[in-house]
Design a protein around this motif. Structure first.
Motif, mmCIF file in Angstrom:
data_model
loop_
_atom_site.group_PDB
_atom_site.id
_atom_site.type_symbol
_atom_site.label_atom_id
_atom_site.label_comp_id
_atom_site.label_asym_id
_atom_site.label_seq_id
_atom_site.Cartn_x
_atom_site.Cartn_y
_atom_site.Cartn_z
ATOM 1 N N THR A 47 -4.492 11.993 6.234
ATOM 2 C CA THR A 47 -3.522 11.933 5.228
ATOM 3 C C THR A 47 -2.650 13.157 4.943
ATOM 4 O O THR A 47 -3.231 14.119 4.731
ATOM 5 N N ASP A 48 -1.279 12.940 5.310
ATOM 6 C CA ASP A 48 -0.364 13.973 4.744
ATOM 7 C C ASP A 48 -0.179 13.665 3.254
ATOM 8 O O ASP A 48 0.755 12.605 2.888
ATOM 9 N N TRP A 49 -0.691 14.304 2.202
ATOM 10 C CA TRP A 49 -0.473 13.902 0.941
ATOM 11 C C TRP A 49 0.646 14.085 0.433
ATOM 12 O O TRP A 49 1.083 13.564 -0.631
ATOM 13 N N ALA A 50 1.508 15.179 0.868
ATOM 14 C CA ALA A 50 2.962 15.222 0.417
ATOM 15 C C ALA A 50 3.650 14.054 0.779
ATOM 16 O O ALA A 50 4.859 13.810 0.086
ATOM 17 N N ALA A 51 3.551 13.448 1.641
ATOM 18 C CA ALA A 51 4.209 12.045 2.090
ATOM 19 C C ALA A 51 3.656 11.060 1.426
ATOM 20 O O ALA A 51 4.314 10.086 1.003
ATOM 21 N N HIS A 52 2.254 10.735 1.385
ATOM 22 C CA HIS A 52 1.558 9.876 1.101
ATOM 23 C C HIS A 52 1.556 9.530 -0.393
ATOM 24 O O HIS A 52 1.931 8.309 -0.869
ATOM 25 N N LEU A 53 1.721 10.580 -1.240
ATOM 26 C CA LEU A 53 1.534 10.312 -2.855
ATOM 27 C C LEU A 53 2.987 9.808 -3.189
ATOM 28 O O LEU A 53 2.875 8.577 -4.114
ATOM 29 N N PRO A 54 4.089 10.184 -2.727
ATOM 30 C CA PRO A 54 5.296 9.424 -2.993
ATOM 31 C C PRO A 54 5.406 8.012 -2.711
ATOM 32 O O PRO A 54 6.093 7.300 -3.398
ATOM 33 N N LYS A 55 4.871 7.591 -1.383
ATOM 34 C CA LYS A 55 4.950 6.289 -1.130
ATOM 35 C C LYS A 55 3.975 5.438 -2.125
ATOM 36 O O LYS A 55 4.478 4.440 -2.388
ATOM 37 N N MET A 56 2.990 6.124 -2.753
ATOM 38 C CA MET A 56 1.991 5.242 -3.565
ATOM 39 C C MET A 56 2.796 5.281 -4.991
ATOM 40 O O MET A 56 2.460 4.148 -5.577
ATOM 41 N N TYR A 57 3.500 6.115 -5.196
ATOM 42 C CA TYR A 57 4.286 6.185 -6.552
ATOM 43 C C TYR A 57 5.167 4.908 -6.420
ATOM 44 O O TYR A 57 5.193 3.994 -7.324
ATOM 45 N N ALA A 58 5.821 4.817 -5.079
ATOM 46 C CA ALA A 58 6.690 3.785 -5.135
ATOM 47 C C ALA A 58 6.258 2.469 -5.068
ATOM 48 O O ALA A 58 6.812 1.643 -5.597
ATOM 49 N N PHE A 59 5.030 2.372 -4.371
ATOM 50 C CA PHE A 59 4.320 1.254 -4.342
ATOM 51 C C PHE A 59 4.011 0.479 -5.561
ATOM 52 O O PHE A 59 4.222 -0.399 -5.718
ATOM 53 N N TRP A 60 3.301 1.558 -6.360
ATOM 54 C CA TRP A 60 2.732 0.975 -7.806
ATOM 55 C C TRP A 60 3.741 0.556 -8.656
ATOM 56 O O TRP A 60 3.818 -0.143 -9.292
ATOM 57 N N GLU A 61 4.913 1.403 -8.492
ATOM 58 C CA GLU A 61 5.999 1.106 -9.566
ATOM 59 C C GLU A 61 6.572 -0.181 -8.978
ATOM 60 O O GLU A 61 6.931 -0.815 -9.898
ATOM 61 N N THR A 62 6.700 -0.368 -7.899
ATOM 62 C CA THR A 62 7.373 -1.747 -7.374
ATOM 63 C C THR A 62 6.374 -2.663 -8.042
ATOM 64 O O THR A 62 6.915 -3.972 -8.244
ATOM 65 N N MET A 63 5.067 -2.715 -7.654
ATOM 66 C CA MET A 63 4.367 -3.742 -7.984
ATOM 67 C C MET A 63 4.143 -3.903 -9.456
ATOM 68 O O MET A 63 4.023 -5.170 -9.789
ATOM 69 N N ILE A 64 4.194 -3.048 -10.281
ATOM 70 C CA ILE A 64 4.216 -3.151 -11.787
ATOM 71 C C ILE A 64 5.698 -3.531 -12.433
ATOM 72 O O ILE A 64 5.617 -4.195 -13.356
#
Length: 160
Positions: free
Chosen positions: A47-64
């Motif tokens: 996992t490239d954490w610098a790329a993965h974490l912003p995707k997860m922020y967007a994912f969960w923000e979209t979900m909630i």
């Protein structure tokens, strides 16, 4: 206010992007150090954490909040790991246990409960789909309207 109400325990509810980032950062710090999951994220998926974490922020923000602008295919991302490592029920249960504990450590309230329910649904759906497990409870005919709406949002709003 009664003691069993989440807000009475002194933790705030999830209210926006900053809370999502705090949750995601705290959760993935635990995942990286976890004996079972750390190996998958750090050594198998690399996992490239610098790329993965912003995707997860967007994912969960979209979900909630429906405001994160997430685009992606979580099924494909997880499915590509199946030939490389174990991606069975124990791994998904561990992921969910860490996620739920992290939410409970940081937040309490309606959005906190919603994100835990969404995470449970996602873990179950992804696990069953990438492992080819047919389960009656994932049959669209058996879904509640809330589950149907959540699953549609996971697919970027696509219909059944």
């Amino acid at each position: 206010m009664t003691p069993d109400r989440p807000s009475a325990r002194g933790r705030p509810d999830i209210t926006g992007r900053a809370d999502i980032e705090r949750l995601v950062d705290t959760f993935y710090a635990k995942v990286r150090d976890d004996e079972m999951l750390g190996f998958i994220f750090n050594h198998v998926a690399k996992t490239d954490w610098a790329a993965h974490l912003p995707k997860m922020y967007a994912f969960w923000e979209t979900m909630i909040f429906r405001t994160g602008g997430f685009t992606g295919n979580p099924l494909a991302a997880h499915g590509r790991l199946v030939p490389l490592t174990e991606m069975g029920r124990p791994q998904f249960d561990r992921w969910l246990a860490i996620f739920t504990a992290t939410v409970d450590e940081l937040f309490a309230g309606e959005k906190a409960e919603h994100i835990k329910n969404a995470a449970r649904d996602m873990a179950n759906v992804i696990h069953s789909r990438i492992n080819g497990i047919e389960q009656a409870r994932f049959d669209p005919a058996n879904l509640t309207p809330e589950q149907r709406a959540r699953y549609a949002s996971y697919r970027g709003g696509a219909g059944e």
